[in-house]
Design a protein around this motif. Structure first.
Motif, PDB file in Angstrom:
ATOM      1  N   VAL A 165       0.844  -1.209   0.000  1.00 59.91           N
ATOM      2  CA  VAL A 165       0.000   0.000   0.000  1.00 59.91           C
ATOM      3  C   VAL A 165       0.877   1.257   0.000  1.00 59.91           C
ATOM      4  O   VAL A 165       0.659   2.184  -0.799  1.00 59.91           O
ATOM      5  CB  VAL A 165      -0.960  -0.005   1.212  1.00 59.91           C
ATOM      6  CG1 VAL A 165      -1.647   1.358   1.345  1.00 59.91           C
ATOM      7  CG2 VAL A 165      -1.993  -1.115   1.064  1.00 59.91           C
ATOM      8  N   ILE A 166       1.888   1.268   0.892  1.00 58.86           N
ATOM      9  CA  ILE A 166       2.735   2.466   0.979  1.00 58.86           C
ATOM     10  C   ILE A 166       3.502   2.678  -0.337  1.00 58.86           C
ATOM     11  O   ILE A 166       3.581   3.796  -0.861  1.00 58.86           O
ATOM     12  CB  ILE A 166       3.721   2.365   2.171  1.00 58.86           C
ATOM     13  CG1 ILE A 166       2.934   2.323   3.483  1.00 58.86           C
ATOM     14  CG2 ILE A 166       4.682   3.562   2.183  1.00 58.86           C
ATOM     15  CD1 ILE A 166       3.779   2.008   4.697  1.00 58.86           C
ATOM     16  N   ASP A 168       2.664   1.907  -3.227  1.00 53.10           N
ATOM     17  CA  ASP A 168       1.737   2.378  -4.238  1.00 53.10           C
ATOM     18  C   ASP A 168       1.529   3.896  -4.190  1.00 53.10           C
ATOM     19  O   ASP A 168       1.400   4.547  -5.223  1.00 53.10           O
ATOM     20  CB  ASP A 168       0.391   1.672  -4.006  1.00 53.10           C
ATOM     21  CG  ASP A 168      -0.236   1.246  -5.301  1.00 53.10           C
ATOM     22  OD1 ASP A 168       0.477   0.612  -6.109  1.00 53.10           O
ATOM     23  OD2 ASP A 168      -1.433   1.557  -5.506  1.00 53.10           O
ATOM     24  N   VAL A 169       1.456   4.448  -2.987  1.00 50.71           N
ATOM     25  CA  VAL A 169       1.169   5.892  -2.856  1.00 50.71           C
ATOM     26  C   VAL A 169       2.430   6.736  -2.847  1.00 50.71           C
ATOM     27  O   VAL A 169       2.370   7.954  -3.028  1.00 50.71           O
ATOM     28  CB  VAL A 169       0.415   6.213  -1.527  1.00 50.71           C
ATOM     29  CG1 VAL A 169      -0.768   7.098  -1.830  1.00 50.71           C
ATOM     30  CG2 VAL A 169      -0.007   4.981  -0.778  1.00 50.71           C
ATOM     31  N   ARG A 172       3.295   9.658  -5.401  1.00 53.49           N
ATOM     32  CA  ARG A 172       2.457  10.862  -5.280  1.00 53.49           C
ATOM     33  C   ARG A 172       2.864  11.687  -4.064  1.00 53.49           C
ATOM     34  O   ARG A 172       2.901  12.908  -4.099  1.00 53.49           O
ATOM     35  CB  ARG A 172       0.977  10.465  -5.175  1.00 53.49           C
ATOM     36  CG  ARG A 172       0.357  10.258  -6.558  1.00 53.49           C
ATOM     37  CD  ARG A 172      -1.132  10.070  -6.444  1.00 53.49           C
ATOM     38  NE  ARG A 172      -1.436   8.728  -5.919  1.00 53.49           N
ATOM     39  CZ  ARG A 172      -2.606   8.392  -5.382  1.00 53.49           C
ATOM     40  NH1 ARG A 172      -3.571   9.278  -5.301  1.00 53.49           N
ATOM     41  NH2 ARG A 172      -2.809   7.161  -4.952  1.00 53.49           N
ATOM     42  N   ILE A 173       3.173  10.987  -2.957  1.00 51.87           N
ATOM     43  CA  ILE A 173       3.591  11.694  -1.743  1.00 51.87           C
ATOM     44  C   ILE A 173       4.898  12.433  -2.008  1.00 51.87           C
ATOM     45  O   ILE A 173       5.074  13.587  -1.628  1.00 51.87           O
ATOM     46  CB  ILE A 173       3.776  10.686  -0.588  1.00 51.87           C
ATOM     47  CG1 ILE A 173       2.430  10.098  -0.200  1.00 51.87           C
ATOM     48  CG2 ILE A 173       4.429  11.359   0.613  1.00 51.87           C
ATOM     49  CD1 ILE A 173       2.499   9.056   0.861  1.00 51.87           C
ATOM     50  N   ARG A 176       4.573  15.778  -3.795  1.00 52.19           N
ATOM     51  CA  ARG A 176       3.988  16.859  -2.995  1.00 52.19           C
ATOM     52  C   ARG A 176       4.870  17.267  -1.820  1.00 52.19           C
ATOM     53  O   ARG A 176       4.932  18.430  -1.459  1.00 52.19           O
ATOM     54  CB  ARG A 176       2.618  16.420  -2.453  1.00 52.19           C
ATOM     55  CG  ARG A 176       1.508  16.592  -3.466  1.00 52.19           C
ATOM     56  CD  ARG A 176       0.180  16.792  -2.767  1.00 52.19           C
ATOM     57  NE  ARG A 176      -0.198  15.626  -1.990  1.00 52.19           N
ATOM     58  CZ  ARG A 176      -0.949  14.644  -2.470  1.00 52.19           C
ATOM     59  NH1 ARG A 176      -1.389  14.690  -3.699  1.00 52.19           N
ATOM     60  NH2 ARG A 176      -1.256  13.619  -1.718  1.00 52.19           N
ATOM     61  N   ARG A 184       8.428   8.001   4.717  1.00 46.12           N
ATOM     62  CA  ARG A 184       7.678   6.795   4.337  1.00 46.12           C
ATOM     63  C   ARG A 184       8.592   5.743   3.711  1.00 46.12           C
ATOM     64  O   ARG A 184       8.379   4.553   3.876  1.00 46.12           O
ATOM     65  CB  ARG A 184       6.550   7.159   3.371  1.00 46.12           C
ATOM     66  CG  ARG A 184       5.446   7.958   4.023  1.00 46.12           C
ATOM     67  CD  ARG A 184       4.728   7.107   5.062  1.00 46.12           C
ATOM     68  NE  ARG A 184       3.596   7.798   5.650  1.00 46.12           N
ATOM     69  CZ  ARG A 184       2.680   7.202   6.431  1.00 46.12           C
ATOM     70  NH1 ARG A 184       2.808   5.922   6.724  1.00 46.12           N
ATOM     71  NH2 ARG A 184       1.683   7.880   6.917  1.00 46.12           N
TER      72      ARG A 184
END
Lengths: 345, 127
Positions: A165-166, A168-169, A172-173, A176, A184
């Motif tokens: 899950v981490i 995957d995101v 994008r993190i 930003r 992360r």
């Protein structure tokens, strides 16, 4: 109503018994051979009457049977089960051997003595017992596998799910907020290391021989990482001194640490735990000394109250006793728990 | 009902592992349409959470400690009959029983994280 022995025809009676009933004299000549014996040994009674008993025995047992028979004949005992400790073997007319269960009795007929053996072929029973044993082993293996599957699910699956899950995101993190991205990424690194430690710990359960090969300090570090990954409890490991331990001692200490830390993870609600292993080699005056201490800052428990869930504590005590070590558990409600094992000294 | 100006949908996370909740929170917080209102690590915390945080969707670990083996959803629906429930499970074979109990979505933890978002948006439109 009672029957006199004359009224009761013994031959008829013996013929309805499915067991073999064989009578013979002191010279071991066969005098009586019932229908059960015919069925079990494959001989007709007329073929064996007057023949030596040896024809019913595998050749390799003839001598030892003779010795047992002489002992029994000379003893004051009237009857005895044969081969109480292991099955005896008999020989079929066709030459094949079969396992049997038998009892022997001696009867006095005037000056003569008569011996009667009652015997049963236990081939089928042994097959059934062996099938049952195999089945019981298969069930035990299946239970162990499903426990491992559950452990894998509780441990590694959850961690790898979080990783995926981490990951995957993360892109994008990162776009930003690169700082949050780096934080992360570090979490990903820790999670995947934790999954590795959990997997290695579970693999040890599948291949216990690996426990013997590894050294205790490495095993404890891996266990600490694995518990941390599974439960979030921070586990610090301190090792003082290094001694080559015997496999028994090493495995028992590892199992005690494992049990203690599982309790910390499951019941203590602790944030931190510590494993301290101190080892001192033997010198001229004293044996090697090993001390393993597991402490946590969790909720503790009342050691004077015995609960069914405390069964793990008894198992730890047994493991310690098996290697001649002393195990003490100190705890109180709200004051954490300390498990200490000491060998030698 | 969905759209940039609409109120984000309130989501409660229920899983016994902190790292799983943390990862799910991260995933969901990237989406403008959703807002994580709370986390629960066991069944009692989940019931409290439903009462206190008014979630519209619960992302529910199907093996959450403290939930009964059958009729897992009864207590939850009693507290809020309109609650949407998405089951999340490490055991793909649990899908059938979860759907039979009336969950609004089922995701296996071996599926890619995208499927969690897809399930959330699917249920979102029904909120």
């Amino acid at each position: 109503m009672t029957l006199s022995s004359a009224e009761l025809n013994l031959t008829d009676l013996f013929d309805v018994i499915v067991d073999a009933v064989i009578a013979f004299d002191e010279q071991q000549r066969i005098l009586f051979f019932n229908k059960g014996a015919e069925a079990i040994f494959g001989y007709a009674a007329r073929e064996v009457l007057g023949q030596p008993l040896d024809i019913l025995l595998p050749e390799r047992f003839v001598a030892i049977h003779r010795r047992h028979f002489d002992e029994f004949a000379a003893s004051a005992v009237a009857s005895r089960a044969m081969g109480e400790r292991k099955p005896i073997y008999a020989r079929h007319k066709e030459g094949r051997e079969f396992p049997a269960e038998a009892a022997i009795a001696k009867l006095n007929r005037g000056d003569e003595r008569l011996f009667v053996v009652i015997m049963r072929d236990i081939t089928q029973r042994q097959q059934m017992e062996s099938e049952l044993r195999t089945r019981a082993q298969q069930i035990a293996v299946a239970a162990e596998r499903s426990r491992l599957a559950r452990d894998l699910h509780d441990a590694v699956t959850q961690t790898l799910f979080s990783v995926s899950v981490i990951a995957d995101v993360l892109p994008r993190i990162w776009e930003r907020n690169p700082e949050e991205g780096r934080r992360r990424l570090n979490e990903l690194r820790q999670l995947s290391r934790g999954a590795l430690a959990e997997m290695r710990t579970l693999l040890l359960e599948l291949r216990p021989s690996a426990l013997m090969e590894a050294n205790l300090s490495d095993l404890l570090r891996q266990l600490a990482a694995s518990i941390n990954s599974r439960s979030g409890v921070e586990v610090d490991v301190q090792i003082e001194g290094e001694v080559e331990l015997s496999p028994d001692v090493k495995i028992s200490l590892y199992r005690i640490a494992q049990e203690a830390l599982n309790n910390v993870a499951k019941h203590s609600n602790a944030a931190q735990a510590q494993i301290t292993l101190s080892m001192r080699p033997s010198d001229g005056t004293s044996r090697e000394q090993v001390r393993l201490v597991i402490t946590d800052n969790g909720c503790g428990f009342d050691t004077t109250v015995s609960k069914p869930t405390h069964i793990g504590l008894d198992i730890m005590q047994e493991r310690a006793a098996a290697i001649g070590a002393r195990l003490t558990i100190r705890s109180a409600v709200g004051a954490g728990t300390t498990v200490q094992v000491e060998t030698g000294g | 009902m969905s759209g940039l100006l609409a109120e984000p949908v309130r989501v409660l996370l229920a899983d016994d592992q902190e790292k799983v909740r943390s990862a799910l929170r991260l995933l969901i917080e990237q989406e403008l349409g959703f807002f994580v209102v709370g986390e629960a690590g066991a069944a009692d915390e989940l019931l409290h959470g439903i009462l206190k945080t008014y979630p519209q969707i619960v992302l529910l670990d199907w093996e959450l400690p403290g939930l009964p083996d059958a009729h897992k959803l009864d207590a939850l629906r009693l507290l809020n009959p309109h609650l949407k429930i998405i089951a999340l499970s490490g055991a793909p074979e649990a899908r059938k029983s979860a759907l039979a109990e009336g969950v609004d979505g089922f995701i296996s933890k071996s599926e890619p994280p995208d499927s969690i978002l897809r399930a959330l948006y699917f249920v979102h439109d029904k909120v």
